[in-house]
Design an enzyme around this catalytic site. Sequence first.
Site, PDB file in Angstrom:
ATOM      1  NE  ARG A 150      -2.540  -0.977   3.671  1.00  0.00           N
ATOM      2  CZ  ARG A 150      -2.427  -2.097   4.381  1.00  0.00           C
ATOM      3  NH1 ARG A 150      -2.833  -3.245   3.852  1.00  0.00           N
ATOM      4  NH2 ARG A 150      -1.954  -2.086   5.614  1.00  0.00           N
ATOM      5  CE  LYS A 189     -12.861  11.234   0.529  1.00  0.00           C
ATOM      6  NZ  LYS A 189     -12.669  10.183  -0.486  1.00  0.00           N
ATOM      7  CD  GLU A 233     -16.317  12.144  -2.015  1.00  0.00           C
ATOM      8  OE1 GLU A 233     -15.343  12.126  -1.240  1.00  0.00           O
ATOM      9  OE2 GLU A 233     -16.441  11.360  -2.967  1.00  0.00           O
ATOM     10  CE  LYS A 284     -13.902  13.407  -4.429  1.00  0.00           C
ATOM     11  NZ  LYS A 284     -12.519  12.973  -4.180  1.00  0.00           N
TER      12      LYS A 284
HETATM   13  P1  13P Z   1     -13.856   8.248  -7.310  1.00  0.00           P
HETATM   14  O1  13P Z   1     -13.422   9.341  -8.250  1.00  0.00           O
HETATM   15  O2  13P Z   1     -13.234   6.907  -7.621  1.00  0.00           O
HETATM   16  O3  13P Z   1     -15.346   8.196  -7.171  1.00  0.00           O
HETATM   17  O4  13P Z   1     -13.264   8.578  -5.873  1.00  0.00           O
HETATM   18  C1  13P Z   1     -13.319   9.853  -5.392  1.00  0.00           C
HETATM   19  C2  13P Z   1     -13.305   9.815  -3.928  1.00  0.00           C
HETATM   20  O5  13P Z   1     -12.520  10.499  -3.307  1.00  0.00           O
HETATM   21  C3  13P Z   1     -14.281   8.953  -3.233  1.00  0.00           C
HETATM   22  O6  13P Z   1     -14.396   9.344  -1.900  1.00  0.00           O
END
Ligand code: 13P
Length: 335
Positions: free
Chosen positions: A44, A134, A179, A221
């Site tokens: 990872r 995030k 998000e 987002k």
């Molecule tokens: P994806 O663009 O693969 O949807 O991932 C963005 C992301 O940060 C998901 O939390």
Amino acid sequence: MSQIRQIAAEMVAPGKGVLAADESIGTMDKRLEKAGVEPTEENRRAYRELLAGTPGLSEGASGIILSDETMRQSFADGTPFPDATRAVGVLPGIKVDTGAKPFPGLPGETITEGLDNLPARMAEYAEMGAAFAKWRAVITISSGPDGELPTDAAIRANAHALARYAAACQEAGVVPIVEPEVLMDGSHSLERCAEVTAAVHAAVFRELADLNVDPAGMILKPNMVIEGTEYGRESTPEQVAAAAVEVLKRNLPDDLAGVAFLSGGQSPERATANLAAMQAHETPWPLTFSFGRALVDPALKAWHGESSLVGAGQDALSERVRANAAAVRGEFQPA
Ligand code: 13P
């Protein structure tokens, strides 16, 4: 300008997006296994070093979102990840939610956890060098056995958690990426996605305003406005772009720092074409990318755990970052 406003503006500077490389350990392990790579802590780490160490990354990426594990790891030369990314002009960010969990009382829906102790954790991440953070809330569209989803209650609770998170970030001097993802899973139409996404944004911005979150010091987002994966007919980039911009204009304050879309499981090429089409519309905020899979899947495939193929993996990532940066600048040429 306040520090968080300055960082937020930097994150969505013209021609720049944010690389999402913050998969949880469980999700990352599944993706490594699928690519034929043994899911170990070292693999990872090596994979994230490949991504973060990609030459020229800062030309199209202003920031990279890391997981808690990666934030505490180092490059092979001993440099901690947050220091290594800053050294090449890429801001380090941190995913601080602890995942979307089954919502007690609301079958088929999830609530994102991670609020306990968050102000103290934010202070620690800020100390470690995180410039931004995030939190992902997940909203499901369905008309299956659990009834018509999403429920208002799930939207409200997830919006409230996002706002509490965003307020904690700003108090720690860290820019929140907010998000709320409406999933593509299902057979719903683009119109249904538009309706649900607008309702989610309305709830999120109401809660953000109630907790005095500064829109100029945060990034939204969102999902693109798009039909479900089982719908059967793909909308064109022009349809997706027009619907997304129309939905965003309904609820976003004009002084929001920027919008950085997630890719949500679209193919890398489709996500880029949709992002390019958005640029034909006038909006008060920059529209850029914060893709995960649509940026990193080709890199993982090219590398598949071979140290001799790190360069191939980095070339694959560069190619996607360049295409999306060109899309944002309105210079995208479809292959
Ligand atoms: P994806 O663009 O693969 O949807 O991932 C963005 C992301 O940060 C998901 O939390």
